[in-house]
Motif scaffolding. Structure first.
Motif: not given
Ligand SMILES: Cc1ncc(COP(=O)(O)O)c(C=O)c1O
Length: 364
Positions: A60-61, A88, A155, A158, A179, A184
């Motif tokens: 997700g990042t 992130s 974003d 979640q 993500s 999740k």
């Molecule tokens: C609000 C939010 N943004 C971004 C991310 C980033 O996702 P990832 O952990 O898959 O990189 C997350 C997840 O942890 C998140 O909760």
């Protein structure tokens, strides 16, 4: 009783077997990057969320970073982000060379609706975060963003599956970021993420950026990177997506049980709108001034909890920024996530409720 906040080893035996079977299928085929599983995941998500395009990526990042790059956001640009979020959201903005401008949240941690006061001539984009699974009011936000000619990156990490006015989380903005981190609501057995968009040109660019800028092998049209999803994770997600709806139903049943039973505890603030369709019941975050004592008390009684998140982003050294952020900081100091997941049992939820009531001196 011993109740973990979330224990993914509790995935049921039948589902574990289907996942093992998927692994062994892919091992026999020898396909570990790209392939049919990735294509299937894309089309399943497109049809489930009614999105024109779904581009899987490594996490997700990366989805946030790819989205920002696809919209040409970089040095000299400002991006409005909520003060309370997972790191992130701000990290990706800094990573592409732009500046995050932190804005206050409401009592539930969502970007406060007066965010446009932060708009300057440098602002390019706003990133609403559907924190804990609850969607920001997107029709209002998109309208304001359009008036200021700003891009919207949602974003939706979640909030997979949450829907507002018939449109899924992640499909409102120019780009929506998902993500599939294991915890999740739709989580892989490792790292994975995705960008959603309704714009074909953006979809093509995100796809290029996530795969070394190459439309076909050895032809590099722009400077990209490798953020492809792993085929195994796509394969696992294709199995796990079949369980998504039933998992959501269980989450909502337990969320309802918590809401009904805990609404009598005057010292607790309960999550707003968790039973509505624009909340996917990802986390059940209660707020109390006695958060730390409650967490210790529950732990002593074998109940795992979590804090999402103990510090707001502008209070963190790499992101330090001035501002009052009273509501965001209050949530960081007072929010406590109670267990809410499809592996819980009704008796466990009742036990958690009993212990919370006991802590506040309420015994029925
Ligand atoms: C609000 C939010 N943004 C971004 C991310 C980033 O996702 P990832 O952990 O898959 O990189 C997350 C997840 O942890 C998140 O909760």
């Amino acid at each position: 009783m011993n109740i973990s906040f979330l224990d993914l080893s509790q995935i049921n035996a039948e589902l574990k077997d289907r996942l093992r079977q998927k692994f062994s299928e892919l091992l026999d085929k020898g396909i570990f990057s790209g392939g049919k599983e990735v294509e299937q995941l894309e089309s399943m998500i497109c049809s489930l969320l009614h999105s024109s395009h779904a581009i899987p990526c490594a996490n997700g990042t990366d989805a946030l970073e790819l989205a920002l790059r696809a919209l040409n956001i970089g040095p000299g640009d400002e991006v409005i982000v909520p003060a309370m979020t997972w790191v992130s959201t701000a990290e990706a903005v800094v990573f592409v060379g732009a500046k995050p401008i932190f804005w206050e949240t409401d009592g539930q941690g969502l970007l406060r609706s007066d965010w446009e006061k932060a708009v300057t001539e440098k602002t390019k984009c706003v990133i609403p975060v559907h924190l804990y699974g609850k969607m920001v009011n997107m029709s209002a936000l998109v309208k304001k963003a359009k008036a200021h000619q700003l891009f919207v990156i949602e974003d939706a990490a979640q909030s997979f599956g949450a829907v507002q006015e018939g449109k899924a989380a992640g499909t409102w903005g120019d780009i929506g970021c998902l993500s599939f981190y294991p915890t999740k609501n739709l989580g892989a057995l490792g790292e994975a993420g995705m960008c959603l968009t309704q714009d074909e040109t953006l979809a093509k660019k995100i796809r290029l950026l996530s795969n070394h800028g190459q439309p076909i092998r050895d032809q590099h049209e722009l400077i990209g990177r490798n953020s492809r999803i792993d085929s195994l994770q796509a394969g696992f997600l294709n199995v796990l997506i079949e369980e998504f709806e039933s998992g959501q139903k269980i989450r909502k049943v337990f969320a309802k049980r918590y809401v009904e039973k805990l609404s009598g505890v005057s010292e607790l603030v309960l999550p707003e709108g968790i039973l509505e369709e624009d909340h996917n019941a990802h986390l059940f975050v209660v707020q109390t001034e006695k958060r730390d004592q409650l967490q210790v008390f529950l732990a002593k009684n074998g109940i795992g909890t979590a804090i999402h998140y103990p510090r707001i982003i502008p209070d963190m050294r790499p992101y330090r920024a001035d501002g009052d952020f009273v509501a965001a900081r209050k949530l960081a100091n007072e929010g406590l996530s109670l267990p809410l997941n499809p592996y819980l049992k009704a008796e466990e939820v009742d036990w958690i409720v009993d212990k919370v009531e006991e802590f506040f001196g309420l015994m029925f």
